[in-house]
Design an enzyme around this catalytic site. Structure first.
Site, PDB file in Angstrom:
ATOM      1  N   GLU A 310     -22.694  -3.793  34.299  1.00 16.62           N
ATOM      2  CA  GLU A 310     -22.036  -2.677  33.621  1.00 16.62           C
ATOM      3  C   GLU A 310     -21.023  -1.974  34.531  1.00 16.62           C
ATOM      4  OE1 GLU A 310     -25.308  -1.434  30.326  1.00 16.62           O
ATOM      5  OE2 GLU A 310     -25.394  -0.284  32.173  1.00 16.62           O
ATOM      6  N   ASP A 384     -32.394  -4.606  26.366  1.00 16.09           N
ATOM      7  CA  ASP A 384     -32.194  -3.332  27.042  1.00 16.09           C
ATOM      8  C   ASP A 384     -33.078  -2.244  26.454  1.00 16.09           C
ATOM      9  OD1 ASP A 384     -31.238  -1.244  28.484  1.00 16.09           O
ATOM     10  OD2 ASP A 384     -29.164  -1.370  27.796  1.00 16.09           O
ATOM     11  N   GLU A 412     -34.663   6.817  25.612  1.00 15.25           N
ATOM     12  CA  GLU A 412     -33.259   6.631  25.265  1.00 15.25           C
ATOM     13  C   GLU A 412     -33.071   6.040  23.867  1.00 15.25           C
ATOM     14  OE1 GLU A 412     -31.141   4.156  28.043  1.00 15.25           O
ATOM     15  OE2 GLU A 412     -29.332   4.116  26.817  1.00 15.25           O
TER      16      GLU A 412
HETATM   17  C1  BDP Z   1     -28.893   1.249  29.588  1.00 16.95           C
HETATM   18  C2  BDP Z   1     -28.461   2.673  29.621  1.00 16.95           C
HETATM   19  C3  BDP Z   1     -27.496   2.931  30.758  1.00 16.95           C
HETATM   20  C4  BDP Z   1     -28.094   2.434  32.062  1.00 16.95           C
HETATM   21  C5  BDP Z   1     -28.495   0.985  31.919  1.00 16.95           C
HETATM   22  C6  BDP Z   1     -29.213   0.463  33.154  1.00 16.95           C
HETATM   23  O1  BDP Z   1     -27.843   2.991  28.394  1.00 16.95           O
HETATM   24  O2  BDP Z   1     -27.235   4.306  30.791  1.00 16.95           O
HETATM   25  O3  BDP Z   1     -27.184   2.589  33.091  1.00 16.95           O
HETATM   26  O4  BDP Z   1     -29.389   0.851  30.838  1.00 16.95           O
HETATM   27  O5  BDP Z   1     -30.402   0.232  33.053  1.00 16.95           O
HETATM   28  O6  BDP Z   1     -29.963   1.120  28.673  1.00 16.95           O
HETATM   29  O7  BDP Z   1     -28.600   0.272  34.185  1.00 16.95           O
END
Ligand code: BDP
Length: 723
Positions: A310, A384, A412
């Site tokens: 990401e 996720d 979340e």
């Molecule tokens: C996702 C979240 C994000 C995190 C990412 C992670 O939306 O904010 O940075 O996971 O685990 O679910 O790095």
């Protein structure tokens, strides 16, 4: 007269405010209110008349403080500490090396083989008197044993014939705080970060101590205090000094501090031109940096790293792989006894393949190439943290690399802080799933605890749900998830029901009827949220960016695998992601018995159906309903369960203090509204493809699809700053 009235009102409001303050949830499960059951109280008072802790280390001191506070509160009178055992009723606490009294008892047999953190609670004869003993080989074990003992009283257990021997299933039981240096918390729904960076190191908020107590009470022994989306500034002296102040507070409680390492730190704060892990100058920079960290925090735990994921920098920026990146950091911390937790949460922009396959594809070939002090941290499922996911196929697939579980405690994707969702049943479901890595019975728990592959390092991480809200977790019941995370990582064989009973007994009530009602609310809550959000294996259909509320229609994002349509694949024919051999074949990443089970429509559990299969809207389900109707019934069932939870809670009005009662009641109302919203928005949207009526018994959507699609939440909490 008037003046008197004034004082009366003043004193009255002060007393009221004290009372209110006492029921705001701040005390978590460490409430220590006097035991109401008088029979129990009398027995406990008779069995514990004094206590001894020999030795004066900081950890023994906090154990003594806790015991003192706990006994005084629970038994309603101060229980003195004494120096010798001259009568029955003395509670003796310590280790053989800190306590000559304990050393003089014949506990060798019982203590043998127990790790430093383990403990025993037993009854034996000391100086000719029957004595209750909490003993351990290490001082933190004494502290853990003390909390365990207090819990027995808090939950009204029999302590007469105690024989407890307890040791953790995994070595590293760690909270991951996604806390930023500006005190915002990514995906945090309970206020701001606990860490008041601006006032640290000079001001030590008493909350840090209560945070450490809470963690120690459930055996959590590590905390990563910064976000995985890391800021290199944490590695500068000004911040290391602050982190060191926190570490000093946490140390007596057996809680180690870890930091997230931004891979590009050598460039950002080190003035180097590269962060290439094979470059000797970069390696030296990290080595020096780590040496420096250890001058601030002598027992620094190590690093957690999110790399090439990401948008985060990582070794692949320099053509190196994850093992090369992890090993460089591992070498830097090795001589200090530190570890590296390297996350497997990766999915590449360039790979057009099913995102569910990418972590496995990238990490499996690296099995065996990591240093001994590296653990690869794997999310519970391959996408996720969705409301429900089948276990991650990496579990069982890397016999030569210790894998660490990563759960998300913060909600979340689960209604955030206003939905009552007890997560232990889901954690348990994942841990007890069978990977078949070495035949039947190769559960995820056995991978994680190291027994399956003989891992030398073991751990579980949980993304924290804690913030500055007075009750710590936003929802009073969010506390149960923090609690359950600790308890389950200590003992992965514990049932979520048993954990719920403990927590309810410590926070709300030990009264049988009320306990049963609360427990059933909790135990049904995860299934409920899955039903009203993502039933039958649907996933990733939430609102974009903030992840609040439904968004099955989301299709315009910077990458396809951030959209919802990518995952549900609804069309005129049907719905679901074909991950069998005829589709992405992600199922092949599981061991054959699992792959066959998930591939085979007769065997695939309904809960994973649309995760692995794309099926016609009128596909006949095991229930004899067509798929479309079944989806609708699940959404309705989710809403109905929330309504039942409301009724159950309302029936407890006289059993629960007013403040927490009302708080939970109001949140349940929000949850109900949002459950209906999810049902209505998702059914309205999917109906545009299914072209079938909402079946009998399912409430019709309250608004039009356009209405749901027009909702915007620019200020929803917990959003990542860059979104
Ligand atoms: C996702 C979240 C994000 C995190 C990412 C992670 O939306 O904010 O940075 O996971 O685990 O679910 O790095």
């Amino acid at each position: 007269m008037r003046i008197r009235l004034f004082y009366f009102v003043l004193i009255f409001s002060f007393l009221v405010s004290i009372h209110l303050q006492a029921e705001d949830g701040y005390r978590l499960w460490l409430r220590y209110d006097e035991i109401k059951d008088t029979q129990k109280l009398d027995t406990y008072r008779a069995s514990i008349t004094s206590w001894i802790i020999e030795g004066s280390s900081p950890t023994l001191k906090v154990a003594g403080d806790e015991l003192n506070m706990g006994l005084k509160g629970l038994l309603g009178e101060p229980i003195p500490s004494v120096n010798t055992i001259e009568e029955e009723g003395v509670l003796l606490v310590g280790t053989p090396s800190s306590s000559p009294l304990i050393a003089s008892l014949n506990l060798d047999e019982q203590l043998r083989g127990l790790p430093e953190e383990g403990f025993i609670i037993t009854r034996t004869s000391a100086n000719g008197h029957s004595t209750m003993v909490i003993a351990a080989n290490g001082e933190v074990g004494v502290l853990y044993g003390t909390y365990h003992f207090l819990k027995l009283l808090q939950t009204h257990q029999d302590i007469d014939k105690l024989s407890v021997k307890s040791a953790p299933d995994v070595q590293h039981r760690i909270l991951n705080h996604w806390d930023n240096l500006d005190r915002t918390v990514e995906r945090g729904y309970a206020g701001f970060s606990l860490w008041d960076w601006h006032k640290l190191p000079d001001f030590i908020d008493p909350r840090y101590i209560d945070y450490a107590r809470a963690n120690a009470s459930v055996g959590i022994n590590g905390t990563v205090i910064t976000s995985v989306n890391a800021n290199a500034l944490i590695l500068t002296p000004a911040y290391m000094e602050k982190a060191a102040a926190l570490a000093d507070v946490f140390r007596p409680y057996g809680l180690k501090v870890y930091l997230t390492a931004r891979f590009s730190a050598p460039v950002e704060i080190g003035g180097l031109e590269t962060a290439d892990p094979l470059d000797p100058a970069v390696q030296k920079w990290w080595k020096d940096k780590v040496d420096e960290i250890y001058t601030y925090i002598p027992d620094f735990g190590g690093f957690l790293v999110k790399a090439n994921s990401e948008g985060q920098p990582g070794p692949q920026d320099y053509g190196r792989n994850h093992a090369e990146g992890a090993n460089m950091l591992a070498d830097a911390v090795a001589e200090h006894g530190g570890i590296v937790m390297w996350r497997a949460f990766v999915y590449s922009e360039e790979v057009p393949d099913d995102r569910a396959k990418q972590a496995y594809d990238e990490f499996k070939p690296l099995d065996g190439s990591f240093r001994d002090n590296v653990m690869v941290q794997v999310k519970n499922g391959a996408i996720d943290f969705q409301p429900r996911e089948p276990f991650h196929p990496l579990f069982g697939a890397m016999p030569q690399t210790p894998l660490m579980m990563e759960f998300q405690i913060t909600q979340e994707y689960l209604g955030q802080a206003t939905h009552l969702v007890y997560l232990a049943p889901f954690f348990e479901e994942v841990l007890q799933a069978d990977t078949y890595a070495q035949g039947e019975g190769s559960t995820v728990a056995k991978v994680i605890d190291g027994s399956l592959h003989n891992y030398q390092l073991t751990g579980v991480a949980g993304v924290a749900n804690i913030g500055t809200d007075r009750n710590w977790t936003g929802h009073h019941f969010g506390q149960a998830n923090w609690y359950a995370f600790g308890r389950l990582t200590w003992d992965m064989g514990l049932s979520s029901e048993a954990i719920a009973e403990e927590w309810i007994g410590m926070t709300f009530t030990n009264e049988e009827g009320a306990m049963k009602t609360i427990k059933s609310m909790m135990l049904n809550s995860h299934e409920a949220v899955v039903n009203y959000m993502t039933p039958l294996g649907l996933h990733h259909i939430m609102g974009p960016g903030h992840h609040y509320g439904p968004g099955p229609w989301v299709k315009e994002m910077s990458r396809p695998d951030w959209t919802s349509v990518y995952y549900h694949r609804a069309d005129e024919e049907g719905i679901g992601f074909d991950r069998t051999a005829s589709g992405s074949n992600a199922v092949a990443q599981y061991f054959p018995p699992v792959a066959e089970k998930f591939s085979n429509l007769q065997q695939c559990p309904d809960k994973y159906l649309l995760w692995f299969h794309h099926l016609d809207w009128d596909y006949k389900m095991k229930s004899d309903q067509i798929l479309w109707d079944e989806i609708a019934y699940h959404y309705q069932a989710g809403v109905d369960t929330v309504r039942q939870m409301q009724e159950s809670w309302n029936s407890l009005e006289s059993e629960v203090d007013e403040e927490r009662f009302k708080h939970v009641q109001a949140f349940l109302e929000i949850q109900k509204k949002e459950a209906v919203w999810w049902k209505d928005a998702c059914l309205s949207y999917f109906q545009t493809f299914s072209d079938r009526p909402i079946p009998e018994g399912v409430e019709k959507p309250e608004q039009s699809l356009e209405y749901y699609q027009s909702q915007r939440f620019p200020f929803a909490p917990g959003i990542r700053p860059r979104w």
